[in-house]
Write a protein that holds these residues in place. Structure first.
Motif, PDB file in Angstrom:
ATOM      1  N   ASP A 187       4.036  11.135   1.398  1.00  0.00           N
ATOM      2  CA  ASP A 187       2.721  10.793   0.858  1.00  0.00           C
ATOM      3  C   ASP A 187       2.651   9.365   0.339  1.00  0.00           C
ATOM      4  N   ASP A 188       3.763   8.627   0.386  1.00  0.00           N
ATOM      5  CA  ASP A 188       3.796   7.253  -0.109  1.00  0.00           C
ATOM      6  C   ASP A 188       3.417   6.276   0.993  1.00  0.00           C
ATOM      7  N   ILE A 189       2.418   5.453   0.724  1.00  0.00           N
ATOM      8  CA  ILE A 189       1.890   4.495   1.696  1.00  0.00           C
ATOM      9  C   ILE A 189       2.082   3.078   1.173  1.00  0.00           C
ATOM     10  N   VAL A 190       2.561   2.199   2.041  1.00  0.00           N
ATOM     11  CA  VAL A 190       2.712   0.783   1.698  1.00  0.00           C
ATOM     12  C   VAL A 190       2.014  -0.054   2.762  1.00  0.00           C
ATOM     13  N   LEU A 191       1.180  -0.988   2.310  1.00  0.00           N
ATOM     14  CA  LEU A 191       0.569  -1.988   3.173  1.00  0.00           C
ATOM     15  C   LEU A 191       1.067  -3.352   2.712  1.00  0.00           C
ATOM     16  N   SER A 192       1.293  -4.264   3.662  1.00  0.00           N
ATOM     17  CA  SER A 192       1.709  -5.604   3.262  1.00  0.00           C
ATOM     18  C   SER A 192       1.292  -6.627   4.300  1.00  0.00           C
ATOM     19  N   SER A 193       1.257  -7.874   3.853  1.00  0.00           N
ATOM     20  CA  SER A 193       0.880  -8.983   4.733  1.00  0.00           C
ATOM     21  C   SER A 193       1.235 -10.298   4.042  1.00  0.00           C
ATOM     22  N   GLY A 194       1.134 -11.365   4.798  1.00  0.00           N
ATOM     23  CA  GLY A 194       1.288 -12.681   4.192  1.00  0.00           C
ATOM     24  C   GLY A 194       0.040 -13.128   3.466  1.00  0.00           C
ATOM     25  N   GLU A 195      -1.075 -12.438   3.709  1.00  0.00           N
ATOM     26  CA  GLU A 195      -2.359 -12.816   3.119  1.00  0.00           C
ATOM     27  C   GLU A 195      -2.910 -11.686   2.250  1.00  0.00           C
ATOM     28  N   CYS A 196      -3.336 -12.032   1.055  1.00  0.00           N
ATOM     29  CA  CYS A 196      -3.895 -11.035   0.133  1.00  0.00           C
ATOM     30  C   CYS A 196      -5.159 -10.403   0.702  1.00  0.00           C
ATOM     31  N   ALA A 197      -6.021 -11.206   1.326  1.00  0.00           N
ATOM     32  CA  ALA A 197      -7.289 -10.694   1.854  1.00  0.00           C
ATOM     33  C   ALA A 197      -7.055  -9.640   2.932  1.00  0.00           C
ATOM     34  N   ALA A 198      -6.003  -9.824   3.727  1.00  0.00           N
ATOM     35  CA  ALA A 198      -5.699  -8.852   4.780  1.00  0.00           C
ATOM     36  C   ALA A 198      -5.314  -7.506   4.171  1.00  0.00           C
ATOM     37  N   VAL A 199      -4.526  -7.539   3.114  1.00  0.00           N
ATOM     38  CA  VAL A 199      -4.110  -6.298   2.449  1.00  0.00           C
ATOM     39  C   VAL A 199      -5.317  -5.603   1.820  1.00  0.00           C
ATOM     40  N   GLU A 200      -6.206  -6.375   1.216  1.00  0.00           N
ATOM     41  CA  GLU A 200      -7.413  -5.788   0.619  1.00  0.00           C
ATOM     42  C   GLU A 200      -8.286  -5.138   1.680  1.00  0.00           C
ATOM     43  N   SER A 201      -8.396  -5.776   2.841  1.00  0.00           N
ATOM     44  CA  SER A 201      -9.151  -5.170   3.946  1.00  0.00           C
ATOM     45  C   SER A 201      -8.470  -3.903   4.425  1.00  0.00           C
ATOM     46  N   GLY A 202      -7.137  -3.922   4.446  1.00  0.00           N
ATOM     47  CA  GLY A 202      -6.392  -2.732   4.844  1.00  0.00           C
ATOM     48  C   GLY A 202      -6.639  -1.558   3.928  1.00  0.00           C
ATOM     49  N   GLU A 203      -6.728  -1.828   2.630  1.00  0.00           N
ATOM     50  CA  GLU A 203      -7.015  -0.745   1.681  1.00  0.00           C
ATOM     51  C   GLU A 203      -8.394  -0.139   1.949  1.00  0.00           C
ATOM     52  N   GLU A 204      -9.370  -0.975   2.211  1.00  0.00           N
ATOM     53  CA  GLU A 204     -10.716  -0.470   2.496  1.00  0.00           C
ATOM     54  C   GLU A 204     -10.721   0.432   3.722  1.00  0.00           C
ATOM     55  N   VAL A 205     -10.061  -0.008   4.782  1.00  0.00           N
ATOM     56  CA  VAL A 205     -10.004   0.797   6.004  1.00  0.00           C
ATOM     57  C   VAL A 205      -9.242   2.095   5.748  1.00  0.00           C
ATOM     58  N   LEU A 206      -8.169   2.005   4.982  1.00  0.00           N
ATOM     59  CA  LEU A 206      -7.366   3.182   4.651  1.00  0.00           C
ATOM     60  C   LEU A 206      -8.209   4.246   3.969  1.00  0.00           C
ATOM     61  N   ASN A 207      -8.941   3.867   2.951  1.00  0.00           N
ATOM     62  CA  ASN A 207      -9.784   4.831   2.239  1.00  0.00           C
ATOM     63  C   ASN A 207     -10.830   5.457   3.156  1.00  0.00           C
ATOM     64  N   ASP A 208     -11.479   4.617   3.942  1.00  0.00           N
ATOM     65  CA  ASP A 208     -12.545   5.100   4.818  1.00  0.00           C
ATOM     66  C   ASP A 208     -12.016   6.035   5.895  1.00  0.00           C
ATOM     67  N   LEU A 209     -10.908   5.639   6.538  1.00  0.00           N
ATOM     68  CA  LEU A 209     -10.372   6.429   7.644  1.00  0.00           C
ATOM     69  C   LEU A 209      -9.806   7.758   7.153  1.00  0.00           C
ATOM     70  N   LEU A 210      -9.106   7.734   6.042  1.00  0.00           N
ATOM     71  CA  LEU A 210      -8.537   8.962   5.494  1.00  0.00           C
ATOM     72  C   LEU A 210      -9.646   9.941   5.140  1.00  0.00           C
ATOM     73  N   ASP A 211     -10.729   9.437   4.555  1.00  0.00           N
ATOM     74  CA  ASP A 211     -11.847  10.287   4.164  1.00  0.00           C
ATOM     75  C   ASP A 211     -12.543  10.882   5.390  1.00  0.00           C
ATOM     76  N   ARG A 212     -12.767  10.046   6.417  1.00  0.00           N
ATOM     77  CA  ARG A 212     -13.480  10.517   7.608  1.00  0.00           C
ATOM     78  C   ARG A 212     -12.653  11.497   8.428  1.00  0.00           C
ATOM     79  N   MET A 213     -11.355  11.226   8.592  1.00  0.00           N
ATOM     80  CA  MET A 213     -10.536  12.062   9.468  1.00  0.00           C
ATOM     81  C   MET A 213     -10.173  13.399   8.833  1.00  0.00           C
ATOM     82  N   PHE A 214     -10.193  13.464   7.497  1.00  0.00           N
ATOM     83  CA  PHE A 214      -9.823  14.718   6.824  1.00  0.00           C
ATOM     84  C   PHE A 214     -10.959  15.270   5.973  1.00  0.00           C
TER      85      PHE A 214
END
Length: 322
Positions: A187-214
């Motif tokens: 259940d532990d998820i890690v996102l990373s990147s060289g850019e902070c903005a990319a990680v923030e975008s990843g979090e947004e997609v993560l929340n949306d996709l997890l909610d929609r798929m389940f």
């Protein structure tokens, strides 16, 4: 590639050779097959369900002929896989500078019987049981408790990996487009990147996709979600990612190990009373910590050998403590 399928009964009899009967396998699960206890994890109490001997044997059968055939996205998932450790998940992030760490709240209990049914149904072509659709509901009775994956069944970890397979595939593809590295360890998820903005975008997609798929059944644990960046302490899956990209164990773990080794060598009486459970449990605790170090940071293990003696360290590494 097509696989040779056989009836459930044929596979059962091939495994047990008369030691257990197929009729008993098909018998309804009762409370006598389950041992229920409660464990405390932080402020929450979790129910741990231990299968009896009968159910444990049938779980071994189902792991061999069903669960081991379920798909896992090996590029991102590092939990419950033979020969793969949590360190391998952390290594994926070694060159990143910005991180988002989180986990899925009430992970196993949130994986409902319906989700498990869908997971098995989607993989039906890969499972070598020809008449599985006819027996699927009984199989679910053997795998689920109170209409969800129980904590304590040996079958639950593999099922949890497979239950998120479609999500892992879809989210991994999104992360590649964003320039984000995604790993999951249970259940532990890690996102990373060289850019902070990319990680923030990843979090947004993560929340949306997890909610929609389940359909809202799986949610991130907001109280444990946080952003990290190089310059601060980067702690991932209990390990520390150092600025040079190497991985070590947390300072608190090092302090505990070195205190225990010092007392074991210099003051055995104090060592024996470190844990209220007694000396055997204390020795088992030290052995567990050293074996953890052995999987995470070999250079630190060598330092311990030099400081406290290879004989003492290796004794705890290689002995079995009850």
């Amino acid at each position: 590639m097509s696989i040779a399928k056989k009836p459930l009964k044929t596979l059962f009899e091939a495994m047990f050779h008369g030691k257990r009967t197929y009729a008993d396998f098909m018998r309804e699960v009762s409370e006598d097959d389950l041992g229920r206890t409660h464990i405390r994890q932080g402020a929450k109490r979790r129910e741990l369900v231990s299968p009896g001997d009968r159910l444990r044997a049938y779980h071994s059968f189902l792991r061999l002929f069903l669960i081991d055939f379920l798909p896992v996205h090996e590029g991102t998932v590092f939990s419950y896989r033979k020969g793969v450790s949590a360190r391998a998940a952390v290594e994926q992030h070694a060159l990143s500078r910005h991180f988002f760490v989180t986990d899925i709240e009430s992970f196993f209990p949130s994986l409902s019987r319906d989700i498990v049914r869908g997971t098995i149904t989607d993989a039906m072509a890969e499972i070598p049981i020809s008449d599985l659709p006819d027996h699927l509901e009984h199989v679910l009775d053997l795998l689920c408790v109170d209409d969800a994956l129980p904590i304590g069944f040996s079958t639950s970890p593999g099922l949890s990996n497979a239950a998120l397979y479609a999500f892992d595939v879809a989210f991994h593809a999104c992360c590649q487009q964003l320039g984000v590295i995604y790993t999951r360890y249970a259940d532990d998820i890690v996102l990373s990147s060289g850019e902070c903005a990319a990680v923030e975008s990843g979090e947004e997609v993560l929340n949306d996709l997890l909610d929609r798929m389940f359909s809202g059944k799986l949610r991130l644990h907001r109280g444990k979600s946080k952003y990290l960046h190089v310059g601060g302490k980067i702690k991932l899956l209990g390990m520390v990612l150092l600025p040079n990209g190497t991985i070590s164990v947390d300072t608190s773990v090092k302090d505990e190990i070195e205190t225990m080794l010092h007392l074991y060598l210099r003051d055995r009486e104090r060592f024996n009373t470190m844990l209220e459970a007694g000396p055997a449990k204390t020795e088992a605790r030290l052995a567990g910590l050293l074996n953890y170090v052995n999987t995470v940071d070999q250079s630190y293990l060598e330092k311990l050998r030099r400081k406290y003696g290879a004989a003492a360290v290796d004794m705890f590494l290689h002995r079995s403590f009850g």
